[in-house]
Design an enzyme around this catalytic site. Structure first.
Site, PDB file in Angstrom:
ATOM      1  N   ASP A  90       0.864  -1.190   0.000  1.00 39.80           N
ATOM      2  CA  ASP A  90       0.000   0.000   0.000  1.00 39.80           C
ATOM      3  C   ASP A  90       0.893   1.230   0.000  1.00 39.80           C
ATOM      4  O   ASP A  90       1.739   1.407   0.883  1.00 39.80           O
ATOM      5  CB  ASP A  90      -0.908  -0.012   1.237  1.00 39.80           C
ATOM      6  CG  ASP A  90      -1.991   1.058   1.169  1.00 39.80           C
ATOM      7  OD1 ASP A  90      -3.140   0.742   1.471  1.00 39.80           O
ATOM      8  OD2 ASP A  90      -1.687   2.228   0.823  1.00 39.80           O
ATOM      9  N   ASP A 122      -3.881   2.274  -5.174  1.00 39.45           N
ATOM     10  CA  ASP A 122      -2.524   2.245  -4.579  1.00 39.45           C
ATOM     11  C   ASP A 122      -2.278   0.999  -3.731  1.00 39.45           C
ATOM     12  O   ASP A 122      -1.388   1.002  -2.888  1.00 39.45           O
ATOM     13  CB  ASP A 122      -2.282   3.512  -3.756  1.00 39.45           C
ATOM     14  CG  ASP A 122      -2.916   3.468  -2.385  1.00 39.45           C
ATOM     15  OD1 ASP A 122      -3.950   2.792  -2.225  1.00 39.45           O
ATOM     16  OD2 ASP A 122      -2.370   4.103  -1.467  1.00 39.45           O
ATOM     17  N   GLU A 123      -3.033  -0.053  -3.987  1.00 40.60           N
ATOM     18  CA  GLU A 123      -2.966  -1.220  -3.115  1.00 40.60           C
ATOM     19  C   GLU A 123      -3.001  -2.499  -3.951  1.00 40.60           C
ATOM     20  O   GLU A 123      -3.796  -2.613  -4.878  1.00 40.60           O
ATOM     21  CB  GLU A 123      -4.197  -1.141  -2.230  1.00 40.60           C
ATOM     22  CG  GLU A 123      -4.248  -2.086  -1.099  1.00 40.60           C
ATOM     23  CD  GLU A 123      -5.639  -2.019  -0.438  1.00 40.60           C
ATOM     24  OE1 GLU A 123      -6.372  -1.024  -0.640  1.00 40.60           O
ATOM     25  OE2 GLU A 123      -5.980  -2.990   0.230  1.00 40.60           O
TER      26      GLU A 123
HETATM   27  P1  TTP Z   1      -5.364   5.029   1.100  1.00 41.19           P
HETATM   28  O1  TTP Z   1      -4.307   4.040   0.738  1.00 41.19           O
HETATM   29  O2  TTP Z   1      -6.446   4.596   2.007  1.00 41.19           O
HETATM   30  O3  TTP Z   1      -4.707   6.294   1.797  1.00 41.19           O
HETATM   31  P2  TTP Z   1      -3.330   7.011   1.493  1.00 41.19           P
HETATM   32  O4  TTP Z   1      -2.522   6.275   0.473  1.00 41.19           O
HETATM   33  O5  TTP Z   1      -3.596   8.440   1.193  1.00 41.19           O
HETATM   34  O6  TTP Z   1      -2.616   6.959   2.907  1.00 41.19           O
HETATM   35  P3  TTP Z   1      -1.918   5.715   3.646  1.00 41.19           P
HETATM   36  O7  TTP Z   1      -2.054   4.521   2.750  1.00 41.19           O
HETATM   37  O8  TTP Z   1      -0.497   6.124   3.868  1.00 41.19           O
HETATM   38  O9  TTP Z   1      -2.674   5.585   4.921  1.00 41.19           O
HETATM   39  O10 TTP Z   1      -6.041   5.589  -0.195  1.00 41.19           O
HETATM   40  C1  TTP Z   1      -5.352   5.774  -1.441  1.00 41.19           C
HETATM   41  C2  TTP Z   1      -5.807   7.055  -2.112  1.00 41.19           C
HETATM   42  O11 TTP Z   1      -7.226   7.034  -2.284  1.00 41.19           O
HETATM   43  C3  TTP Z   1      -5.522   8.297  -1.286  1.00 41.19           C
HETATM   44  O12 TTP Z   1      -4.203   8.783  -1.484  1.00 41.19           O
HETATM   45  C4  TTP Z   1      -6.578   9.235  -1.773  1.00 41.19           C
HETATM   46  C5  TTP Z   1      -7.755   8.353  -2.124  1.00 41.19           C
HETATM   47  N1  TTP Z   1      -8.750   8.397  -1.036  1.00 41.19           N
HETATM   48  C6  TTP Z   1      -9.799   9.299  -1.134  1.00 41.19           C
HETATM   49  O13 TTP Z   1      -9.905  10.030  -2.132  1.00 41.19           O
HETATM   50  N2  TTP Z   1     -10.712   9.372  -0.124  1.00 41.19           N
HETATM   51  C7  TTP Z   1     -10.621   8.604   1.000  1.00 41.19           C
HETATM   52  O14 TTP Z   1     -11.468   8.708   1.915  1.00 41.19           O
HETATM   53  C8  TTP Z   1      -9.521   7.671   1.113  1.00 41.19           C
HETATM   54  C9  TTP Z   1      -9.372   6.814   2.332  1.00 41.19           C
HETATM   55  C10 TTP Z   1      -8.624   7.608   0.066  1.00 41.19           C
HETATM   56 MG    MG Z   2      -2.211   4.174   0.593  1.00 41.60          MG
END
Ligand code: TTP
Ligand code: MG
Length: 391
Positions: free
Chosen positions: A16, A119-120
């Protein structure tokens, strides 16, 4: 009886990316690294209406997080004039994501790969690691290094006996971390964590759990099955208990790609096809992506989002499939011209979509969960468009 994870010998890696959208912005502009960065979905109603998509860790330390109103984020950062608020740029994040996923996919040759969101991703490395967690850890560490070198991106990776544990190992080491939970360590890893940390448990279930006296994942794992079924239903009750025991048999599954699309906000609202220059990079990008994937498409479509936020989609089906930039581009031009001829439209965003990939190539394709990715990008399409539907 079902095999336990220890018996099945499965090993899964979860990847991730950290604060993904905000990190993409930092790569594009390295000066941002030292500042709080907030990526926003502006609704357009007022200058600050909308919600935070994500924020870098400097902004998170000051209380900013995904989903909060932009006005709240502004308030939290009121004493930080250096803070930067940026609109989401899906097109750019998608391109970075595609490169990242190609790296992840090729990091363990032939291992089952699944993209779970923009992103996962997951890799099932049971075979390539020969069932050895240390080898799996090395594959994961090498991949983490490669993502840093190739794309300048920090990611957190987790290794576990299934997707659930690999994902939770990742979550426990954010950001820029690495977590490993062996099959024998699952119980200890989970038992003292608050139930809310279990993937799939949101605030509502958490409240109900609290009323039953369940605070930790360990409490849930040991809780009376009959009471859980009574409280959460015959399906969800046992499922929650099973997850709390760290059991998850969901396979890492490659999913075929059903469609590819690209969309942009126009430099100016348009009521004629005056934005051809903005469609060129989209058509190029789609054509390049098709050729990288080894796909040809049978359907080419356009998407237009009006100033009133209505979505219009039009498309054609071709006799012989194509991946040609010229062909996609000229079909799109014809469709946009037709759209404007058919009525008085004022367009704010415009995009291209191709689908109907050859069955053969689709099955062996890169298994990108394209539709789900698009769905995670909440503002990408208005709900009026069904991304599964033919254009
Ligand atoms: P995530 O992987 O949940 O979050 P992140 O990568 O920003 O942070 P981390 O993994 O370090 O905790 O989500 C991936 C992308 O999806 C995030 O960069 C932006 C988008 N997203 C939204 O637009 N709204 C949301 O509520 C979430 C959780 C994510
Ligand atoms: Mg992320």
């Amino acid at each position: 009886m079902a095999q336990s994870d220890a018996e099945s010998g499965r090993i899964v890696i979860a990847v991730d990316l950290d604060y993904f959208f905000a990190q993409c912005e930092e790569i594009r502009n390295p000066d941002y690294k030292s500042k709080p960065i907030v990526v926003c979905v502006f609704s357009g109603r007022t200058e600050t209406s909308g919600a935070v998509s994500t924020a870098n860790y400097l902004a998170r330390e000051l209380g900013v997080k995904s989903g909060i109103p932009i006005v709240n984020a502004k308030r939290l950062l009121a004493n930080h004039p250096e803070a930067i608020f940026l609109p989401v740029d899906h097109q750019y994040y998608e391109t970075v994501s595609e490169r990242v996923m190609d790296i992840v996919k090729s990091s363990s040759s032939g291992s089952p790969f699944e993209q779970a969101s923009i992103d996962e991703a997951y890799l099932d490395v049971s075979e390539s690691s020969n069932g050895d967690f240390e080898r799996a850890a090395r594959i994961a560490q090498d991949l983490k290094t490669e993502l840093k070198i190739a794309e300048g991106l920090s990611a957190t990776l987790g290794v576990g006996p299934n997707k659930l544990i690999a994902k939770m190992a990742t979550d426990s080491k954010k950001p820029d971390g690495f977590g490993l939970v062996g099959a024998e360590e699952v119980r200890n890893f989970l038992k003292d964590l608050p139930v809310r940390k279990l993937i799939g448990i949101g605030p509502r279930i958490e409240d109900k759990m609290a009323s039953l006296g369940i605070k930790t994942i360990g409490d849930l794992a040991d809780f009376d099955a009959a009471v859980l079924s009574e409280s959460f239903g015959r399906h969800l009750g046992p499922q929650l208990k099973k997850l709390a025991q760290g059991r998850d048999d969901d396979p890492v599954t490659a999913r075929p790609i059903e469609q590819l699309s690209r969309i942009v906000t126009l430099k100016e609202d348009a009521n004629t096809y005056s934005f051809q220059d903005q469609m060129i990079p989209l058509a190029r990008d789609i054509s390049q992506r098709l050729s990288t994937l080894g796909f040809k498409c049978r359907s080419v479509g356009i998407i237009a989002i009006t100033t009133g936020l209505k979505t219009k989609a039009r498309g054609v089906t071709l006799e012989s499939p194509t991946d040609s930039y010229d062909e996609i581009s000229s079909i799109a031009s014809g469709l946009f011209e037709g759209l404007f001829r058919s009525g008085n439209q004022r367009i704010r965003r415009a995009g291209l979509r191709v689908s109907g990939f050859d069955k053969e190539t689709r099955e062996v394709g890169w298994a990108r969960r394209e539709e789900e990715r698009q769905e995670t990008l909440s503002s990408f399409f208005s709900p009026a468009v069904n991304p599964k539907g033919s254009a």
